[in-house]
Design an enzyme around this catalytic site. Structure first.
Site, mmCIF file in Angstrom:
data_model
loop_
_atom_site.group_PDB
_atom_site.id
_atom_site.type_symbol
_atom_site.label_atom_id
_atom_site.label_comp_id
_atom_site.label_asym_id
_atom_site.label_seq_id
_atom_site.Cartn_x
_atom_site.Cartn_y
_atom_site.Cartn_z
ATOM 1 N N ALA A 1 1.206 -1.259 0.050
ATOM 2 C CA ALA A 1 0.125 0.287 0.001
ATOM 3 C C ALA A 1 0.769 1.176 -0.332
ATOM 4 O O ALA A 1 0.527 2.836 -0.724
ATOM 5 C CB ALA A 1 -1.119 0.340 0.893
ATOM 6 N N CYS A 2 1.898 1.232 1.033
ATOM 7 C CA CYS A 2 3.184 2.405 0.977
ATOM 8 C C CYS A 2 3.955 2.131 -0.569
ATOM 9 O O CYS A 2 5.098 2.568 -0.273
ATOM 10 C CB CYS A 2 3.635 2.262 1.627
ATOM 11 S SG CYS A 2 3.671 1.128 2.842
#
Length: 131
Positions: free
Chosen positions: A72-73
């Site tokens: 997600a990052c």
């Protein structure tokens, strides 16, 4: 709201156990601890299938299962979050992010497990035949 969170946890755990049962030898779980679920996001499972080309898996299943091939990052430096927690490169390079939602059903997760398992097995067989 708590009911939705519990439902997503249940589905995430179902994904985890269904895939683990089929691929315990090559599956690596990233940033997830089944024994300390309070530390995990309720809807996210990041796993790697070492030796599987994640982009081939995406192409194979693109019209059947939705999943991400990054964290997600992830940034321009792809998958920097996984590298920051010292994941080996073969794990980083084969990771998938699977997410559940409150509208997802048990039957849909069962189907996703079957489709992912079939796709991974197909790629494993392809890799074994080319060696």
């Amino acid at each position: 709201m708590d009911e939705n969170i519990e439902h997503m946890k249940h589905l995430r755990n179902k994904l985890y156990f269904g895939l683990k049962e089929n691929f315990e030898d090559i599956m690596v779980v990233n940033g997830f601890n089944i024994d300390h679920q309070e530390l995990n996001l309720p809807n996210t499972l990041n796993v790697s299938f070492v030796g599987i080309d994640k982009f081939e898996l995406v192409n194979l299943l693109k019209d059947q299962v939705c999943f991400s091939v990054g964290s997600a990052c992830a940034s321009k430096n792809s998958l920097s979050a996984l590298r920051a927690i010292n994941c080996p490169e073969d794990v980083v390079n084969s990771c998938l992010r699977l997410s559940t939602g409150f509208k997802l059903t048990d039957e849909e997760v069962d189907r996703a497990i079957v489709l992912l398992s079939d796709g991974i097995n197909q790629l494993l067989n392809k890799n074994n035949n080319s060696n």
